[in-house]
Design a protein around this motif. Structure first.
Motif, PDB file in Angstrom:
ATOM      1  N   ASN A 206      43.803  43.882  40.690  1.00 23.49           N
ATOM      2  CA  ASN A 206      44.326  42.687  41.344  1.00 23.49           C
ATOM      3  C   ASN A 206      44.327  42.962  42.847  1.00 23.49           C
ATOM      4  OD1 ASN A 206      45.577  40.308  42.036  1.00 23.49           O
ATOM      5  ND2 ASN A 206      47.641  41.028  41.481  1.00 23.49           N
ATOM      6  N   LEU A 207      43.238  42.613  43.491  1.00 25.94           N
ATOM      7  CA  LEU A 207      43.049  42.988  44.894  1.00 25.94           C
ATOM      8  C   LEU A 207      43.872  42.108  45.818  1.00 25.94           C
ATOM      9  CD1 LEU A 207      39.202  43.646  45.038  1.00 25.94           C
ATOM     10  CD2 LEU A 207      41.033  45.339  45.215  1.00 25.94           C
ATOM     11  N   HIS A 208      44.560  42.733  46.742  1.00 28.31           N
ATOM     12  CA  HIS A 208      45.278  42.037  47.800  1.00 28.31           C
ATOM     13  C   HIS A 208      45.426  43.001  48.967  1.00 28.31           C
ATOM     14  CE1 HIS A 208      48.782  44.271  46.279  1.00 28.31           C
ATOM     15  NE2 HIS A 208      48.440  43.827  45.077  1.00 28.31           N
ATOM     16  N   ASN A 236      34.481  41.351  47.166  1.00 30.63           N
ATOM     17  CA  ASN A 236      34.813  40.905  45.815  1.00 30.63           C
ATOM     18  C   ASN A 236      36.205  40.279  45.723  1.00 30.63           C
ATOM     19  OD1 ASN A 236      32.577  42.107  43.842  1.00 30.63           O
ATOM     20  ND2 ASN A 236      32.960  43.594  45.478  1.00 30.63           N
ATOM     21  N   SER A 237      36.733  39.826  46.811  1.00 27.95           N
ATOM     22  CA  SER A 237      38.052  39.188  46.788  1.00 27.95           C
ATOM     23  C   SER A 237      38.161  38.244  47.966  1.00 27.95           C
ATOM     24  CB  SER A 237      39.164  40.242  46.844  1.00 27.95           C
ATOM     25  OG  SER A 237      39.138  40.916  48.092  1.00 27.95           O
ATOM     26  N   ASP A 238      39.275  37.550  48.004  1.00 23.15           N
ATOM     27  CA  ASP A 238      39.521  36.613  49.102  1.00 23.15           C
ATOM     28  C   ASP A 238      40.316  37.260  50.228  1.00 23.15           C
ATOM     29  OD1 ASP A 238      38.217  34.662  47.680  1.00 23.15           O
ATOM     30  OD2 ASP A 238      40.047  33.964  46.679  1.00 23.15           O
TER      31      ASP A 238
END
Length: 626
Positions: A206-208, A236-238
Motif C-alpha cells: 500500500n504505497l504512500h 506505480n502509485s499516485d
C-alpha cells in the motif's frame, strides 16, 4: 460560582469522553495545563483560546478510554472553609500572555451521535467563564473510517469551537504494516537474484509518501536498490514527488560514497527536475556536488553546477565552494577560475576557513591573481582567511615580477601583533623587490621591520646585499653589511661571497681579496663557492698562477675542490693560456683526489697539446728550409 463551573466542566468532559482507540492513535489522552493533546487532530493557535486561568477547570482532568470516566483533581475547599484559596485558584484573569504558543488540540470523537447536546452545553459552559463570549460550535466533514465515523474538535477563533473530520488528502495518516515494512527493508538491504521490481510488485504494498519516506530514512539500505525502489514507487502509485522525498533520497545515497550510485542519482534528479523544477532546490544539488567532489569527479560536479540556472536554483556559497574544490582536486584550474569569478560576481563567499582553502587551491594552480581577488572580497566582507593561507598567497605573488606589488599591499593588512611573527611573508616580499630591482621599497620595508617587526634576519639582509652586488652598487652592499653587523648579526659566507662576486664582475680583484681575507677571519671554514668566485676572477684576467695558488689553498682550509673547480680551471688553461702542461698536472691531482674529469675536457687537453706540437714541427721545418 467556581464550584458551579467545576460541576459544569464535568458535564462537558462526559460529553467529550467517547474516545476511540485507533491503531495509530495513542491509547491515553492527557489534557495539559496549557493545551489539550491528541494525535491526529488539527492544531490551532492558543492566542484564540480561553484565558489562561479560565482553562484551569480542565487542566487536571484526564480521560479514561476504557471506562469513559473523567477524573478531576480540582482543588477542594480546605477543611477550615478557606474560600480565599479557592477564589484565588479559579479567579478569572484576562491575561493572554500566559498562554503557551503551542497549538491546543482536543481528542477525536467516535461518532457524531456522541456530540448530541454538546454544542449547546459547551457553548453555555464557555459563556459562563466571565471573559469569553458565547462560543459557536461547528460540525463539519464527517469521514467514514471502517465501522465508525470520526470527528475532531478544534477551538477556532476567540471563544469558538470547531468539530471537523479529517480531510481525504491533507492530514491523512496512513497505517504502515510492520510486517510488510520489515519484508520490504529486508529485500532492499540484500542483493536479489531476480528482478527487484518484480519482487516489489509481488508484495502488494500500500504505497504512500510516509512509507517511502520511512524506507529512505532507514540505514543500511543498498544505494542501488534504493534508487530503483524510488523509481518503482513513483511510477506505480499516485505518490507526488516532493522536495522532502528527493532530499531524503539524496541524503541516503550521498552517505555511501559510490561512483555508480552517484551518477545514477544525478540522472534521476535531473529527470525529476526536467518534469518539475520546483521539486529540486539548491541544497539537493549542493549535496550532489559535494559527493562528486569527494569521489574526485570534477567534470561531473561542474555539470551539476551548470544546471543551476536551468533548474531555477540560485548558487550559494556552498555551491561555489564544493564546485571549486571538485575542480581543483582534478587540477582543472581554468574551470575553477571561471567558477571563482562567478562567485566573486555573486559575492557569495563561504566561511573564513573555506575561503583560505580556495586561496590555497588557486595559488597552487598558478591562479594567484584570482586568489588575490578572493582575498580582497573576503577582507571587504570581514571573512579574513587563516594566516597560513595569506602567507602562502604572498609567497606565490612574490614569485612573479608583475604581482610583487600586490604582495607588498597585503603586508599592510597584517596586524601589528601578528606582524611580529610574519617573518616568512616579509622575507618573500623583500626578495621579490630586490629581484625586480626596487631597492628603495625594499629598504623602506627593512626599516619598517626594524622599527615594528618582525626583526629582520640574515636572509633579509642577504637578499638586499645580493641585489645591490648584482647591480654593481658595492657601496650600498657594504652599508647593508655594516647595518647587519650593527644589529648584532654576523654576516654569513653567502653575504661575503656575493660581495666578492660583485667586485669580481667589475674586475676589482683587490677589493674582492680584501673581502675574502675578512671572510677567512670571521669563518674558520669556507665553501668551494667562495674560492670558485676568486678563481673565476683570476682566470678571467688570465692570472692562472694566482688561480692555481687558490686551488692549493683550499685544501689548507679544509675545503676539497670538486670536479667543477678543476674543470673550469683546466678549460681556462687550455682555451686562454694554451698551457696544456699545467692542465695535465691538474689532471694528475684530480686522479690523486679520486676525481674523474669528463671525456670532453680530456680531449681538450690532447687537442691543445697536439696543436702545439704541430706548430713546433712547422716552425722547425720552416727554419730548416731557410
Amino acid at each position: 460560582m467556581w464550584r458551579s463551573i467545576a460541576a459544569k466542566s464535568r458535564h462537558v468532559a462526559k460529553n467529550l469522553g467517547a474516545v476511540r482507540n485507533f491503531k495509530e492513535v495513542s491509547s491515553s489522552h492527557t489534557l495539559s495545563q496549557s493545551s489539550f493533546q491528541c494525535h491526529l487532530s488539527k492544531s490551532v493557535s492558543s492566542e484564540s483560546l480561553l484565558p489562561h486561568q479560565n482553562l484551569r477547570f480542565l487542566s487536571n482532568s484526564s480521560v479514561n478510554p476504557s471506562g469513559g470516566e473523567i477524573e478531576h483533581s480540582l482543588l477542594d475547599s480546605s477543611p477550615n472553609g478557606d474560600n480565599d484559596a479557592q477564589s484565588h485558584q479559579f479567579a478569572p484573569i484576562n491575561d493572554f500572555s500566559a498562554v503557551d504558543n503551542s497549538g491546543i488540540q482536543l481528542w477525536d470523537l467516535e461518532t457524531k451521535d456522541d456530540l448530541e447536546g454538546l454544542p449547546e452545553q459547551f457553548s453555555e459552559d464557555l459563556s459562563e467563564y466571565g471573559d469569553v463570549d458565547k462560543g459557536e460550535i461547528i460540525v463539519t466533514d464527517i469521514e467514514s473510517a471502517g465501522m465508525s465515523e470520526r470527528l475532531s474538535i478544534d477551538l477556532v477563533g476567540e471563544g469558538d469551537v470547531q468539530i471537523s473530520g479529517e480531510g481525504e488528502e491533507e492530514g491523512k495518516v496512513y497505517e504502515i504494516d510492520a510486517e510488510k515494512l520489515e519484508e520490504l527493508l529486508s529485500l532492499l538491504q540484500s542483493r536479489t537474484d531476480g528482478s527487484l521490481e518484480s519482487n516489489l510488485d509481488s508484495m502488494n504494498l500500500n504505497l504512500h509518501e510516509e512509507l517511502v519516506l520511512k524506507v529512505l530514512e532507514t540505514p543500511l539500505v543498498l544505494g542501488d536498490n534504493l534508487i530503483r525502489f524510488f523509481k518503482w514507487a513513483i511510477q506505480n502509485s499516485d505518490i507526488s514527488v516532493t522536495t522532502c522525498l528527493v532530499d531524503a533520497l539524496v541524503r541516503a545515497i550521498c552517505s555511501d560514497l559510490k561512483k555508480k550510485n552517484a551518477y545514477a542519482l544525478w540522472d534521476l534528479v535531473s529527470e525529476i527536475a526536467q518534469k518539475d523544477i520546483a521539486v529540486v532546490n539548491s541544497d539537493i544539488l549542493n549535496q550532489l556536488i559535494a559527493t562528486l567532489s569527494k569521489l574526485g569527479k570534477g567534470k561531473a560536479a561542474l555539470e551539476v553546477f551548470d544546471k543551476f540556472g536551468e533548474f531555477g536554483c540560485v548558487p550559494d556559497s556552498d555551491t561555489f565552494y564544493y564546485t571549486i574544490e571538485a575542480l581543483c582536486r582534478r587540477s582543472i584550474f581554468d574551470s575553477a577560475s571561471s567558477v571563482c569569478l562567478k562567485m566573486l560576481d555573486a559575492e557569495a563567499l563561504p566561511d573564513s576557513q573555506n575561503v583560505g582553502k580556495i586561496i590555497c587551491w588557486l595559488s597552487k594552480g598558478g591562479k594567484a591573481n584570482d586568489a588575490h581577488m578572493v582575498y580582497l572580497l573576503a577582507k571587504e566582507k570581514n571573512k579574513y582567511p587563516p594566516r597560513s593561507a595569506v602567507n602562502f598567497l604572498i609567497s606565490l605573488l612574490c614569485q612573479k615580477n608583475e604581482t610583487v606589488k600586490l604582495a607588498v599591499e597585503m603586508l599592510d593588512d597584517i596586524s601589528v601583533e601578528s606582524q611580529k611573527y610574519a617573518i616568512n611573508p616579509f622575507s618573500s616580499v623583500v626578495r621579490g623587490l630586490c629581484r625586480i630591482k626596487d631597492f628603495d621599497t625594499a629598504k623602506m620595508l627593512l626599516s619598517k621591520m626594524i622599527d615594528e617587526g618582525p626583526p629582520p634576519g640574515n636572509a633579509v639582509f642577504n637578499s638586499i646585499i645580493n641585489g645591490y652586488s648584482k647591480c654593481g652598487d658595492m657601496k650600498e652592499a657594504l652599508e647593508m653589511k655594516k647595518l647587519m653587523q650593527n644589529r648584532g648579526l654576523k654576516p654569513d659566507l653567502f653575504a661575503y661571497t656575493v660581495i666578492m662576486s660583485g667586485y669580481v664582475s667589475g674586475g676589482q680583484m683587490e677589493e674582492a681579496c680584501e673581502v675574502f681575507s675578512e671572510a677567512k677571519k670571521m669563518h674558520s671554514k669556507l665553501t668551494p663557492v667562495t674560492y670558485h668566485t676568486l678563481i673565476r676572477g683570476y682566470c678571467k684576467l688570465e692570472q692562472f698562477d694566482k688561480a692555481l695558488d687558490l686551488l692549493a689553498e683550499m685544501k689548507n682550509f679544509g675545503v676539497r675542490p670538486n670536479v667543477d673547480e678543476y674543470n673550469k680551471l683546466i678549460q681556462s688553461l687550455c682555451l686562454k693560456g694554451l698551457d696544456w702542461e699545467k692542465a695535465e698536472k691538474l689532471l694528475e691531482k684530480m686522479k690523486e683526489d679520486g676525481l674523474h674529469l669528463s671525456g670532453i675536457t680530456k680531449g681538450l687537453i690532447r687537442a691543445v697539446k697536439e696543436l702545439e706540437e704541430e706548430g713546433l714541427e712547422k716552425g722547425i721545418s720552416i727554419e730548416a728550409a731557410v
